[in-house]
Write a protein that holds these residues in place. Structure first.
Motif, PDB file in Angstrom:
ATOM      1  N   GLY A  38       0.780  -1.239   0.000  1.00 49.72           N
ATOM      2  CA  GLY A  38       0.000   0.000   0.000  1.00 49.72           C
ATOM      3  C   GLY A  38       0.806   1.280   0.000  1.00 49.72           C
ATOM      4  O   GLY A  38       0.246   2.352   0.228  1.00 49.72           O
ATOM      5  N   LEU A  39       2.112   1.225  -0.285  1.00 52.33           N
ATOM      6  CA  LEU A  39       2.929   2.435  -0.242  1.00 52.33           C
ATOM      7  C   LEU A  39       2.671   3.360  -1.429  1.00 52.33           C
ATOM      8  O   LEU A  39       2.714   4.577  -1.288  1.00 52.33           O
ATOM      9  CB  LEU A  39       4.415   2.071  -0.167  1.00 52.33           C
ATOM     10  CG  LEU A  39       5.351   3.182   0.273  1.00 52.33           C
ATOM     11  CD1 LEU A  39       4.983   3.699   1.657  1.00 52.33           C
ATOM     12  CD2 LEU A  39       6.794   2.702   0.260  1.00 52.33           C
ATOM     13  N   PHE A  40       2.410   2.789  -2.600  1.00 50.58           N
ATOM     14  CA  PHE A  40       2.061   3.599  -3.767  1.00 50.58           C
ATOM     15  C   PHE A  40       1.166   2.799  -4.705  1.00 50.58           C
ATOM     16  O   PHE A  40       1.064   1.582  -4.596  1.00 50.58           O
ATOM     17  CB  PHE A  40       3.294   4.139  -4.505  1.00 50.58           C
ATOM     18  CG  PHE A  40       4.350   3.119  -4.831  1.00 50.58           C
ATOM     19  CD1 PHE A  40       4.151   2.142  -5.804  1.00 50.58           C
ATOM     20  CD2 PHE A  40       5.564   3.124  -4.164  1.00 50.58           C
ATOM     21  CE1 PHE A  40       5.129   1.213  -6.108  1.00 50.58           C
ATOM     22  CE2 PHE A  40       6.550   2.204  -4.460  1.00 50.58           C
ATOM     23  CZ  PHE A  40       6.330   1.238  -5.439  1.00 50.58           C
ATOM     24  N   GLU A  41       0.510   3.515  -5.610  1.00 51.76           N
ATOM     25  CA  GLU A  41      -0.410   2.889  -6.569  1.00 51.76           C
ATOM     26  C   GLU A  41       0.371   2.117  -7.632  1.00 51.76           C
ATOM     27  O   GLU A  41       1.544   2.390  -7.885  1.00 51.76           O
ATOM     28  CB  GLU A  41      -1.269   3.967  -7.253  1.00 51.76           C
ATOM     29  CG  GLU A  41      -2.269   4.638  -6.341  1.00 51.76           C
ATOM     30  CD  GLU A  41      -3.291   3.666  -5.780  1.00 51.76           C
ATOM     31  OE1 GLU A  41      -3.832   2.844  -6.558  1.00 51.76           O
ATOM     32  OE2 GLU A  41      -3.549   3.709  -4.565  1.00 51.76           O
ATOM     33  N   LEU A  42      -0.304   1.180  -8.275  1.00 53.97           N
ATOM     34  CA  LEU A  42       0.263   0.495  -9.428  1.00 53.97           C
ATOM     35  C   LEU A  42       0.409   1.532 -10.531  1.00 53.97           C
ATOM     36  O   LEU A  42      -0.572   2.174 -10.918  1.00 53.97           O
ATOM     37  CB  LEU A  42      -0.668  -0.643  -9.864  1.00 53.97           C
ATOM     38  CG  LEU A  42      -0.143  -1.577 -10.929  1.00 53.97           C
ATOM     39  CD1 LEU A  42       1.087  -2.330 -10.438  1.00 53.97           C
ATOM     40  CD2 LEU A  42      -1.220  -2.568 -11.328  1.00 53.97           C
ATOM     41  N   ASN A  43       1.626   1.738 -11.021  1.00 52.45           N
ATOM     42  CA  ASN A  43       1.844   2.821 -11.972  1.00 52.45           C
ATOM     43  C   ASN A  43       2.800   2.389 -13.083  1.00 52.45           C
ATOM     44  O   ASN A  43       3.229   1.245 -13.144  1.00 52.45           O
ATOM     45  CB  ASN A  43       2.380   4.068 -11.232  1.00 52.45           C
ATOM     46  CG  ASN A  43       3.655   3.775 -10.461  1.00 52.45           C
ATOM     47  OD1 ASN A  43       4.518   3.029 -10.912  1.00 52.45           O
ATOM     48  ND2 ASN A  43       3.782   4.373  -9.288  1.00 52.45           N
ATOM     49  N   SER A  44       3.146   3.348 -13.947  1.00 60.14           N
ATOM     50  CA  SER A  44       3.968   3.030 -15.116  1.00 60.14           C
ATOM     51  C   SER A  44       5.366   2.559 -14.731  1.00 60.14           C
ATOM     52  O   SER A  44       5.995   1.806 -15.481  1.00 60.14           O
ATOM     53  CB  SER A  44       4.054   4.242 -16.048  1.00 60.14           C
ATOM     54  OG  SER A  44       4.646   5.340 -15.377  1.00 60.14           O
ATOM     55  N   MET A  45       5.875   2.974 -13.574  1.00 56.99           N
ATOM     56  CA  MET A  45       7.200   2.525 -13.144  1.00 56.99           C
ATOM     57  C   MET A  45       7.212   1.006 -12.994  1.00 56.99           C
ATOM     58  O   MET A  45       8.102   0.314 -13.497  1.00 56.99           O
ATOM     59  CB  MET A  45       7.584   3.210 -11.821  1.00 56.99           C
ATOM     60  CG  MET A  45       8.901   2.751 -11.221  1.00 56.99           C
ATOM     61  SD  MET A  45       8.756   1.305 -10.144  1.00 56.99           S
ATOM     62  CE  MET A  45       7.738   1.935  -8.838  1.00 56.99           C
ATOM     63  N   ILE A  46       6.202   0.454 -12.329  1.00 57.15           N
ATOM     64  CA  ILE A  46       6.128  -0.998 -12.135  1.00 57.15           C
ATOM     65  C   ILE A  46       5.898  -1.701 -13.468  1.00 57.15           C
ATOM     66  O   ILE A  46       6.516  -2.720 -13.760  1.00 57.15           O
ATOM     67  CB  ILE A  46       4.999  -1.356 -11.136  1.00 57.15           C
ATOM     68  CG1 ILE A  46       5.313  -0.776  -9.755  1.00 57.15           C
ATOM     69  CG2 ILE A  46       4.822  -2.874 -11.053  1.00 57.15           C
ATOM     70  CD1 ILE A  46       4.174  -0.881  -8.775  1.00 57.15           C
ATOM     71  N   LEU A  47       5.027  -1.143 -14.292  1.00 56.63           N
ATOM     72  CA  LEU A  47       4.736  -1.769 -15.582  1.00 56.63           C
ATOM     73  C   LEU A  47       5.966  -1.782 -16.486  1.00 56.63           C
ATOM     74  O   LEU A  47       6.251  -2.779 -17.154  1.00 56.63           O
ATOM     75  CB  LEU A  47       3.564  -1.062 -16.263  1.00 56.63           C
ATOM     76  CG  LEU A  47       2.237  -1.093 -15.503  1.00 56.63           C
ATOM     77  CD1 LEU A  47       1.170  -0.314 -16.252  1.00 56.63           C
ATOM     78  CD2 LEU A  47       1.787  -2.531 -15.247  1.00 56.63           C
TER      79      LEU A  47
END
Length: 196
Positions: A38-47
């Motif tokens: 829960g520290l950050f949203e799923l975003n383009s960095m992870i993708l």
């Protein structure tokens, strides 16, 4: 062609591709599981990490392991590289309008299948290093926890999975660095728990 046959030994002087695959897996797994706690949203960095480092770099490592004759590593790296690419596709295909979004039940079965596969791969690590046993043991647990979270909808299970995933990814990073540093220094800088 001569009737005299000579046995020729070819010395493999190619680099060990395992640290690349382990690092691609480890770093991407840590980042996704920081999201899971829960520290950050799923975003383009992870993708982006999922496509390029978790996906393509692992497949590249797997293909090189195949050339070295290492069936276990070739299967592992190529499969988990495909996992990351398929995971990103599961998220992005619906956004592009190319496929309906997966529901929690279907994602639960997706993760369950990866857990079963990883459980079998864990059995293979019993002939390898303790470090790889930790990576594959915790990865098996991670996939089953994520599947349970999707089957039940219990958010707390997802956060527990996130903690397990951060540990799993970190252990893969440790193993990768152990293989690199131990080779560079020609001694055990980071213990990996080789079988005796």
């Amino acid at each position: 062609m001569s009737n005299n046959s000579e046995a020729r030994r070819i010395l493999d002087q190619t680099a060990n591709p395992a640290p690349l695959g382990l690092m691609g897996f480890g770093m991407t797994t840590v980042l996704l599981n920081i999201h899971n706690i829960g520290l950050f949203e799923l975003n383009s960095m992870i993708l982006a990490m999922g496509v390029f480092f978790g996906g393509l770099a692992q497949i590249f490592a797997g293909l090189h392991e195949q050339k070295k004759g290492n069936t276990f590593a070739a299967t592992a790296f190529t499969s988990y590289g495909a996992f990351w690419l398929s995971f990103v596709a599961l998220l992005e295909l619906p956004r592009l309008g190319w496929a309906p979004a997966s529901d929690d039940l279907s994602m639960g079965f997706y993760l369950l299948m990866w857990g079963i596969f990883t459980g079998f791969m864990f059995i293979g690590t019993l002939r390898l290093t303790r470090a790889l046993q930790v990576v594959f043991g915790t990865l098996t647990l991670l996939f089953f926890l994520l599947a349970i979270k999707d089957f039940t909808g219990i958010a707390f299970v997802g956060r527990v999975a996130g903690v397990v995933g951060i540990f799993c990814g970190s252990s893969a990073i440790y193993t990768a660095m152990g293989e690199v540093l131990n080779e560079l220094y020609s001694k055990e800088v980071l213990p990996l728990g080789y079988r005796k």
